[in-house]
Each structure stands twice: as C-alpha cells, then as structure tokens.
Design an enzyme around this catalytic site. Structure first.
Site, PDB file in Angstrom:
ATOM      1  N   GLU A 120       0.861  -1.185   0.000  1.00 48.97           N
ATOM      2  CA  GLU A 120       0.000   0.000   0.000  1.00 48.97           C
ATOM      3  C   GLU A 120       0.895   1.232   0.000  1.00 48.97           C
ATOM      4  O   GLU A 120       1.786   1.376   0.838  1.00 48.97           O
ATOM      5  CB  GLU A 120      -0.903  -0.018   1.247  1.00 48.97           C
TER       6      GLU A 120
ATOM      7  N   GLU B 187     -10.413   4.476   9.407  1.00 48.44           N
ATOM      8  CA  GLU B 187     -10.590   4.223   7.976  1.00 48.44           C
ATOM      9  C   GLU B 187     -11.169   2.834   7.712  1.00 48.44           C
ATOM     10  O   GLU B 187     -10.686   2.092   6.865  1.00 48.44           O
ATOM     11  CB  GLU B 187      -9.263   4.394   7.229  1.00 48.44           C
TER      12      GLU B 187
ATOM     13  N   GLU C 131       6.147  22.323  -3.177  1.00 46.73           N
ATOM     14  CA  GLU C 131       5.060  23.063  -2.517  1.00 46.73           C
ATOM     15  C   GLU C 131       4.553  24.163  -3.446  1.00 46.73           C
ATOM     16  O   GLU C 131       3.344  24.382  -3.577  1.00 46.73           O
ATOM     17  CB  GLU C 131       5.556  23.676  -1.205  1.00 46.73           C
TER      18      GLU C 131
ATOM     19  N   LYS D 272       1.077  10.777  13.552  1.00 47.82           N
ATOM     20  CA  LYS D 272       1.564  11.391  12.302  1.00 47.82           C
ATOM     21  C   LYS D 272       1.964  12.829  12.566  1.00 47.82           C
ATOM     22  O   LYS D 272       1.364  13.499  13.406  1.00 47.82           O
ATOM     23  CB  LYS D 272       0.487  11.349  11.224  1.00 47.82           C
TER      24      LYS D 272
ATOM     25  N   ARG E 230     -11.803  17.466  10.679  1.00 51.72           N
ATOM     26  CA  ARG E 230     -11.020  16.241  10.876  1.00 51.72           C
ATOM     27  C   ARG E 230      -9.752  16.516  11.685  1.00 51.72           C
ATOM     28  O   ARG E 230      -9.283  15.653  12.427  1.00 51.72           O
ATOM     29  CB  ARG E 230     -10.672  15.649   9.512  1.00 51.72           C
TER      30      ARG E 230
ATOM     31  N   ASP F   7      -2.694  14.368   7.206  1.00 51.39           N
ATOM     32  CA  ASP F   7      -2.120  13.172   6.588  1.00 51.39           C
ATOM     33  C   ASP F   7      -0.977  13.481   5.637  1.00 51.39           C
ATOM     34  O   ASP F   7      -1.170  13.476   4.420  1.00 51.39           O
ATOM     35  CB  ASP F   7      -3.239  12.435   5.820  1.00 51.39           C
TER      36      ASP F   7
ATOM     37  N   TRP G  49     -14.262  13.040   3.805  1.00 50.13           N
ATOM     38  CA  TRP G  49     -12.891  12.773   4.258  1.00 50.13           C
ATOM     39  C   TRP G  49     -12.283  13.914   5.066  1.00 50.13           C
ATOM     40  O   TRP G  49     -11.274  13.731   5.747  1.00 50.13           O
ATOM     41  CB  TRP G  49     -11.988  12.435   3.063  1.00 50.13           C
TER      42      TRP G  49
ATOM     43  N   GLU H 107       5.334   9.848  13.581  1.00 49.59           N
ATOM     44  CA  GLU H 107       5.310   9.044  12.353  1.00 49.59           C
ATOM     45  C   GLU H 107       5.571   9.956  11.157  1.00 49.59           C
ATOM     46  O   GLU H 107       4.867  10.940  10.948  1.00 49.59           O
ATOM     47  CB  GLU H 107       3.952   8.337  12.202  1.00 49.59           C
TER      48      GLU H 107
ATOM     49  N   GLU I  47       3.813   9.402  -0.641  1.00 48.59           N
ATOM     50  CA  GLU I  47       2.416   9.184  -1.022  1.00 48.59           C
ATOM     51  C   GLU I  47       1.759  10.428  -1.621  1.00 48.59           C
ATOM     52  O   GLU I  47       1.142  10.368  -2.675  1.00 48.59           O
ATOM     53  CB  GLU I  47       1.630   8.710   0.210  1.00 48.59           C
TER      54      GLU I  47
HETATM   55  O1  GCW Z   1      -3.577   8.435   4.175  1.00 48.64           O
HETATM   56  C1  GCW Z   1      -3.849   7.158   4.416  1.00 48.64           C
HETATM   57  C2  GCW Z   1      -3.311   6.349   3.294  1.00 48.64           C
HETATM   58  C3  GCW Z   1      -3.652   4.916   3.533  1.00 48.64           C
HETATM   59  C4  GCW Z   1      -3.011   4.500   4.841  1.00 48.64           C
HETATM   60  C5  GCW Z   1      -3.505   5.433   5.939  1.00 48.64           C
HETATM   61  C6  GCW Z   1      -2.825   5.157   7.255  1.00 48.64           C
HETATM   62  C7  GCW Z   1      -2.257   2.330   5.443  1.00 48.64           C
HETATM   63  O2  GCW Z   1      -3.839   6.811   2.099  1.00 48.64           O
HETATM   64  O3  GCW Z   1      -3.156   4.165   2.469  1.00 48.64           O
HETATM   65  O4  GCW Z   1      -3.312   3.183   5.151  1.00 48.64           O
HETATM   66  O5  GCW Z   1      -3.233   6.761   5.603  1.00 48.64           O
HETATM   67  O6  GCW Z   1      -1.838   5.824   7.530  1.00 48.64           O
HETATM   68  O7  GCW Z   1      -3.281   4.293   7.981  1.00 48.64           O
END
Ligand code: GCW
Length: 842
Positions: free
Chosen positions: A179, A303, A528, A377, A353, A382, A559, A404, A410
């Site tokens: 993933e 999620e 950026e 994170k 969120r 995200d 989302w 994290e 990504e």
């Molecule tokens: O942003 C999302 C990603 C998912 C990921 C999730 C996470 C593993 O798009 O792919 O899942 O974060 O960090 O759990």
C-alpha cells in the site's frame, strides 16, 4: 552527541572519477574505491580484532562489514582475529563491557547510552566501542562511512541516540502488493506467505542498520489476520533471523478483529476473556519463534479498520489488550492515533477532521499501559506538503509518544518527483509547542525528554520494494538515509546529512556534490510551489491515487481534507472565535499565534483561516496572486532540474544517470501539468485574472482539438483543469490510428516542441510527431511500467504527461502532424502541442 575532536579534511575531487554502472542495490553502502596514497595506506590498520569470549551476531556482522568495506574502499585485505586486547595496528570492535574487562577498566564508558558508541582512530589504530553490540556495529558503519567519504583524519568522539525507538514501517500486504509503495512488490511476502528467498531482506537490513534503525514492522497497518497462521509465524521467524545480526528486531501489525475472523470466536471485544486468552496465546506462539520480537503495531477504529468502538470500548481499552499480552515478553505496543470519522459533513462549519486525534486521545491520557507508545503522524491530517504540528503532541503528559513520518512519497510525487523531505520534517521537529509556557520542541517531546517518559521515538513508513533502486528513484534514497540520521540526531543539518549521502552514493566529485545538493535542497519548496500553497494541502486527488492535481476532490466529501473554496473565499476557519476551534487545541502561546490572522505565518494561512482570494498576505501579495506566482516559480525551478542533471553526464555511471534523468524530464513536464491545473482551477473559481497575464493564455500552444483531425475526436476532460482549453482528443476507435495536423504559423526558427498527452493504465499507445514528412520523434504510453506513480485509468491530472523534443527546425507553413496509435483502452489521447522559443516553458 559529543564530538571531541573531528578534524575533517574531506577529499573532494574536481574531475570525474571513473564510473562503473550501478543499479542502486547497494544504496549508500557502495564502498566505492577512494584514493588513499602511500602514506595513507601505511596508516591503515592491518587487522580486525574482537575480544576473546565474544561470539555474537552483531559484533561478527561488524567485523565482516569492516573486512568487506576496507577491501573495497582502500583495497586492503585484512584478517579478522580474536585476541586479548592487543590493539596495535588494528581495528578493535567491542562492547564497552568487554573492553573494560579485557583492556582498560579505568575507561569511563558510562557516557554511552543504550546503542551509543565511541569511535577513536589514531594512526593505524581504531577503536570501536559500543555500549552494546548494536552500538559497536553502528560504530563500524560510521568508520566505513568516514573512509568512503575520503575522511582519513584521526577522530575521537562518542555519540548517543536521541531516542530508543527508531523504527521503520512497511505497508506490505500478504499478497505481495505494498500500500502506497512505488517500487515494485514486497521483499517479504508473496501469495499470502513469506517468500523463500530473503536475500533482499538481508540487504535491506544492512542499509537500515547503517543508519541506526533498530526496528522494522514488516506488514501493513491495514493488517491481514492470516499473518498469524503457524506457517506464516515460521516465516516471520526466518525474517527475524535475517535482521537479528544487524541489530534490528521485527514487529508485526495486527488486525483487531483477528480473534473473530481467524480465531472463529464470534467476537473481538477487548474485554472478553476468550479474546484476551486468544491474544495471549498468539503472542506466546510468536515469541516462541521470535524471542526478541519488538512487539505490535495496531491501527484500530480508523478508515474502516475494526477496533474497540464496535463494542463501545475505549481506544485505551483496545490498546491495553495487546500491551498486556506483550508485557510478559517485554514487548512494546505502538498504537496509531490516526483515528477520525471519514464521513463528516462539510456543511457544518465547525466540523474538522484536524480536531479528531486530540478529541479521541486527550481524555485517555494516563490510561495506557507503560509499554504503549502512541504513534502520531507529524501533522493533524495526513502527510501533506505542509501541515502544522499535530496538536496531540502537546496534549499528553502521561503517555509515551512517537512521531510518524513518511519516506514513501504518497502525497509528494510518489518517487516520480524529486522531493528531499528533511526540510519539511524540520519544520515539525524544531517547532516549539510551548506547553505550559515552557520550551517544548517536538523532537524533545517524542524523545520522552520533555514529559519525562522512558519510551519514545520515531517511526517512518518506508515501503521499499523489489525494484533495485529500493524506492523507485535513486535520489529518493536520500530521504531514507536522512530519516535514520535524524532519528539518531535530529539537530543535524538537513544539508549536511544530504551531502554525506551524496558522497556515499555518487562519490567524491565536487560538481556532483554541489549539483545534487542544490537540486535536492530546492526540491521541497519547489514541490510546494507547484502543488498546494499557504497551507491549503497538497491539492492532489485525495479520493483516487493521491498523485496528480485535483483540487476539487478535497471538498464535498466526508474525508475532511477540505479547502472550503468558493467563488470569493478559500481556507479552513480553524479559529476558536469563529471556526472549528482547532487553533485552541494548541497550548496558549501557539493557539494565540494561529487564532490571529496577523500572527499566522503566510505558509499556514489557509490551514487556519478562511479568507477572500484578495486577502493580502504579509508578503504584500494577494492569496490568488501568490497561487499563480508560486505555481509559475515552482514549475520554472523544475525545468532547471534537467539541465542541472545533464551537467553531470560522465560524472555518474550511465545506468543511474539515465534512470534519474528520465524521471527529472518527466517531473519537469508534470510540474507544468500541476501549474496549469491549479491555476486554471482557481482562476475559473474566482474569476480573478493573473496580474501577469499568464494563466489561461498560452501563446505558443496549439490545442489538439483545434487541429485538423482524422480518426480523432474532441473529448471534454474531467476534471476540466487537467486539459489545456479543457479538452483533449481521443481516437474514434480503439483499434485504428488517428492523425492531428496543423500548419505552423509561427516564424521560422529553432523550437523546442512540447506535446501534452495522457498516459493511462490499460494500454500502451504509440505516438509519432512529424514536421512535414520528417519524423521528429515517437514515444509510447508505457509509464505504468517505467515510472513509479500509481497510474490512472482516466484522462486526468495523473495521466497528463508532457514530452519535449529539443531544438527542432521549423518553418512557417510547415505541416506539423501527430499520429496516434491506440492500444488496449488507451485511445492515444493528446492535449496540445507547443512550439517553444528557447527559454520559454509555456
Ligand atoms: O492516508 C492514508 C493512506 C492509507 C493508509 C492510511 C494510514 C495504510 O492513504 O493508504 O493506510 O493513511 O496511515 O493508515
């Protein structure tokens, strides 16, 4: 870290070294030969010595690595011996205890923390003393790194880690897919099992150990319970055996519902005694096979993943279930805080969120077992191109925390865009949250120092695959290297770390060093600039591939990565007085800074405030003009990457040179796709023109839909902003070719010809461009095989691609013609052709 003496006279060369083809498999551990003259050779040690009575994994690994490295770097074959502390003309590798017992009981080695080491080199004698075996191995890699960089000076320093947790996560699935991985299938799994051949795992272990990573979680946090079958547990033991000699322990991700789905219990309630017993049993079976297993990583109630909420249990009740199962074995539970509702309603102004993690976890502070670490994170949403620090770091006084990060890119170009990430990470690590009005740097919070916690540290999602480049792009490896270096010592300078990596990866040529440094250091601000500015997030397609531009995808869904852009205004109002209250989740001084628009830095303005497009920034520009200018500036910088790289031809082996060049050419083109899509989108939305007249005006372009078409027809692209003039052309059938032609009206001259086309998944069309009947070039839509990013099945901002043919002679009145041959479901789509005078990137 304390550096007692470090006389660095790095050997840098002004002329190209001899260059041998390389595929990236060795990463920064190439041990390329370094010129070491006669006097230097004389001063090299002639033996590698370990002390009697040892005989363990990591010291043996250190000696093997030293033998290999010295042989390759300076061409000296040296034996490995066991001895009673005879260290003359040798490299002595030992733990602090061994050294004190055998050699010198007076040496004070209490200055070393767990995993730390002391490196002393003095004219032919080298001492590498680790606080433990792992530390000794790190010291060996450090010594080899100095030699590889041409540093033969005497050194004497000791260094200790910033934190005990320095882990990587792999999001590898049991079927072998990864993933958010962009470099081929898993090195661990295939067809539901652990692969037989673990030779790549060994090489990964070397790379990780050399940057002092001590843990790896091998499977995806979206976990599959079948990892826990007996057969797969045996496989995990084999993986652990490969990592162990490198001082790396393994951990696994768990699926919360496993007692039900795998165990058949009909429940996974964390308070149910059968569930507790089931997990205890699984944990015992795992530790029987992997006695030094690190522990577990769990993503729950996030999620769509199962979690304790199904049974109305709290997240801490869920986490403690695993923590208690691990306690008898000394294991650690990393519990992810990435928990949020992905069905929130945007029409409610106060929904946010970004508030979720503090809302879920703050009230649980102090309720987690001591062996739980919350894995947070870096930002509240995200891994966006810019985010403020996650406020959760400031809200837990009695809970262990780890940060994290993501090495896999990504949302940041998926390894087809060069983006050197440490400057972004530093904005987080160096941020002072001022908890209780006291200095509270994020890096000191995650190390445990600020709140006096024993456990804490770092996790990064890496996602290497079987591609020989590991990550899909040779230059992306600087991010993995720097991650390890910063996890050990976060005060290190991003550029200094990068320069070490460049020397280790590409050699000691000064031009190579300077050029790759410039390119990399410019890359995050550049990215950026051409993606999302002022804290509005990356603006990629968040509901599909997370790759190309698609700003509309942010809004009108649950989302919560909203921009709230409308005709007049844009941005999230996260103030307490009028918005979601998110600014109020930060400690008072920081909260006040973000609450007030005057004190909010421009680069996070739209993260915290909802403003008119004509709002003036501190810089004096309006928001909308900043968007336009930044996108032009970012794409402009990207155009230079190619010529910068070209200046290194002959100084880098051809294989890596070509591989990187292909991606930089692609990036230069895709930066223009980004620039135009974002600018067109907001121009359309706001109807405010670019002061400089660039947006929507492309004097050098010929739109494909305006050309004479044979076997091609116009196609309205969705989202509209991913096509110039909002239209492209596609062949009228999937089996016959099409032609688009036009007469050149521009004055005769030499032009760069740029063609925008769409390279979709599911076909490999072929295009050929002619001037009159002369072929200028031809190309294929095969990026799904040759590049890294997730391909798209549509004509959109992910598949839009730009190719350029340089310096073509064209005369007014010539016929410019493109023939497209469709393949599979890809109808040879074309967007535009641009005839560009030198220096113009329209
Ligand atoms: O942003 C999302 C990603 C998912 C990921 C999730 C996470 C593993 O798009 O792919 O899942 O974060 O960090 O759990």
């Amino acid at each position: 870290m304390l550096r007692l003496v470090l006389l660095t006279t790095l050997l840098l060369l002004d002329s190209p070294e001899s260059v041998i083809a390389e595929n990236g498999f060795d990463g920064w551990l190439r041990y390329a030969p370094v010129h070491c003259g006669k006097s230097c050779q004389r001063l090299l040690p002639s033996r590698i010595v370990t002390l009697n009575g040892t005989g363990n994994n990591s010291i043996d690994t250190a000696t093997e690595e030293l033998q290999l490295g010295l042989g390759k770097i300076v061409g000296k074959e040296i034996p490995i011996e066991r001895s009673d502390c005879d260290s003359r003309s040798s490299i002595l590798v030992a733990t602090a205890d061994q050294y004190r017992q055998a050699c010198d009981s007076s040496l004070d080695l209490s200055v070393l923390d767990e995993d730390g080491f002391w490196l002393r080199t003095s004219d032919g004698t080298v001492q590498i003393l680790g606080q433990n075996e792992r530390g000794a191995l790190y010291g060996a890699f450090e010594y080899l790194s100095l030699l590889s960089q041409g540093n033969f000076t005497n050194v004497d320093y000791r260094t200790n880690p910033h934190a005990s947790i320095r882990w990587v996560n792999q999001w590898d699935n049991m079927d072998g897919s990864i993933e958010r991985g962009y470099a081929g299938p898993s090195i661990f799994f295939s067809n539901g099992q652990i692969v037989e051949d673990l030779s790549r795992v060994k090489q990964y272990a070397r790379l990780l150990s050399s940057i002092r990573i001590n843990g790896v979680v091998v499977n995806n946090v979206n976990a599959n319970a079948t990892l826990l079958t007996d057969q797969n547990m045996d496989g995990l033991a084999r993986i652990a055996d490969v990592f162990r000699p490198y001082g790396i322990q393994i951990g696994v991700s768990l699926n919360f519902a496993s007692p039900d789905t795998l165990g058949g219990l009909g429940t996974y309630d964390p308070l149910d005694s059968a569930v507790i017993t089931w997990w205890g049993n699984v944990t015992d079976r795992l530790y029987k096979r992997v006695p030094d297993m690190l522990g577990y990583l769990v993503k729950a109630s996030s999620e769509g993943q199962p979690g304790p909420d199904t049974y109305n249990r709290t997240l801490s009740q869920g986490a403690n279930l695993f923590a208690r199962a691990l306690q008898p074995h000394g294991g650690i539970l990393m519990f992810r805080t990435f928990v949020y509702d992905h069905h929130i309603n945007e029409s409610i102004w106060t929904n946010d969120r970004a508030n979720a993690q503090v809302e879920f976890f703050k009230e649980l502070d102090g309720q987690f077992e001591d062996n739980v670490i919350l894995q947070i994170k870096f930002g509240p949403i995200d891994f966006q191109v810019r985010e403020p620090v996650s406020p959760l770091f400031a809200n837990l006084y009695h809970t262990n925390m780890a940060i994290e990060l993501q090495v896999t890119q990504e949302y940041l170009g998926q390894q087809d865009h060069l983006v050197y990430l440490p400057p972004l990470w530093k904005t987080i690590l160096d941020f002072d949250l001022r908890v209780d009005h006291k200095p509270s740097l994020v890096r000191d919070i995650v190390s445990g120092q600020r709140f006096d916690r024993q456990l804490g540290g770092w996790a990064a999602v890496v996602n290497v695959g079987t591609n020989t480049t590991w990550l899909g792009h040779h230059l992306a490896m600087s991010n993995l290297y720097a991650y390890g270096r910063l996890a050990w010592s976060p005060t290190e300078d991003s550029q200094g770390v990068l320069e070490d990596w460049i020397r280790l990866t590409f050699g000691l040529d000064r031009r190579v060093l300077e050029t790759i440094t410039d390119m990399s250091m410019a890359s995050w601000p550049m990215y950026e600039n051409y993606t999302g500015n002022l804290g509005i997030q990356t603006l990629t397609d968040i509901i599909y591939t997370h790759y190309g531009p698609s700003p509309a995808s942010q809004d009108n869904n649950g989302w919560g990565q909203w921009t709230r852009a409308d005709h007049d205004t844009i941005g999230m109002d996260r103030t307490v007085k009028n918005g979601t209250g998110n600014a109020g989740q930060y400690p008072a001084e920081v909260a006040q800074m973000y609450e007030n628009i005057e004190s909010t830095p421009d680069d996070l303005l739209l993260w915290f405030h909802h403003v008119p497009y004509k709002h003036r920034l501190h810089s004096g520009k309006t928001v909308i003009q900043h968007f336009y200018d930044a996108h032009y500036a970012g794409a402009e910088t990207a155009q230079h990457l190619v010529s910068q790289w070209d200046s290194l031809e002959g100084r880098i082996d051809q294989e890596r040179f070509d591989h990187v060049r292909k991606r930089l050419v692609y990036q230069a083109g895709h930066s223009i796709v980004w620039r135009d899509a974002i600018n067109n989108f907001y121009w359309n939305m706001s109807e405010i023109a670019d002061e400089k007249g660039r947006v929507g005006h492309h004097p050098w372009r010929m739109e494909a839909e305006s050309m004479e078409l044979y076997g091609y027809e116009a196609y309205a692209v969705n989202p509209f902003e991913s096509a110039s003039g909002y239209h492209a052309i596609v062949t009228t059938s999937n089996s016959t070719s099409g032609t688009a032609e036009t007469r050149v009206e521009a004055p005769s001259g030499k032009y760069d010809i740029a063609v925008n086309y769409y390279d979709m998944y599911g076909g490999q069309s072929q295009w050929t461009i002619y001037v009159n009947d002369r072929i200028v070039g031809s190309w294929q839509g095969d990026s799904e095989e040759t590049l890294s990013h997730t391909p798209s099945i549509y004509l959109d901002g992910h598949s839009a691609t730009r190719i350029t043919f340089e310096k073509v002679d064209v005369h007014q009145g010539d016929v410019l013609k493109i023939v497209g041959v469709p393949d599979g479901v890809e109808p040879a789509p074309l967007d535009y052709v641009a005839l560009l005078p030198p220096g113009i990137a329209d």
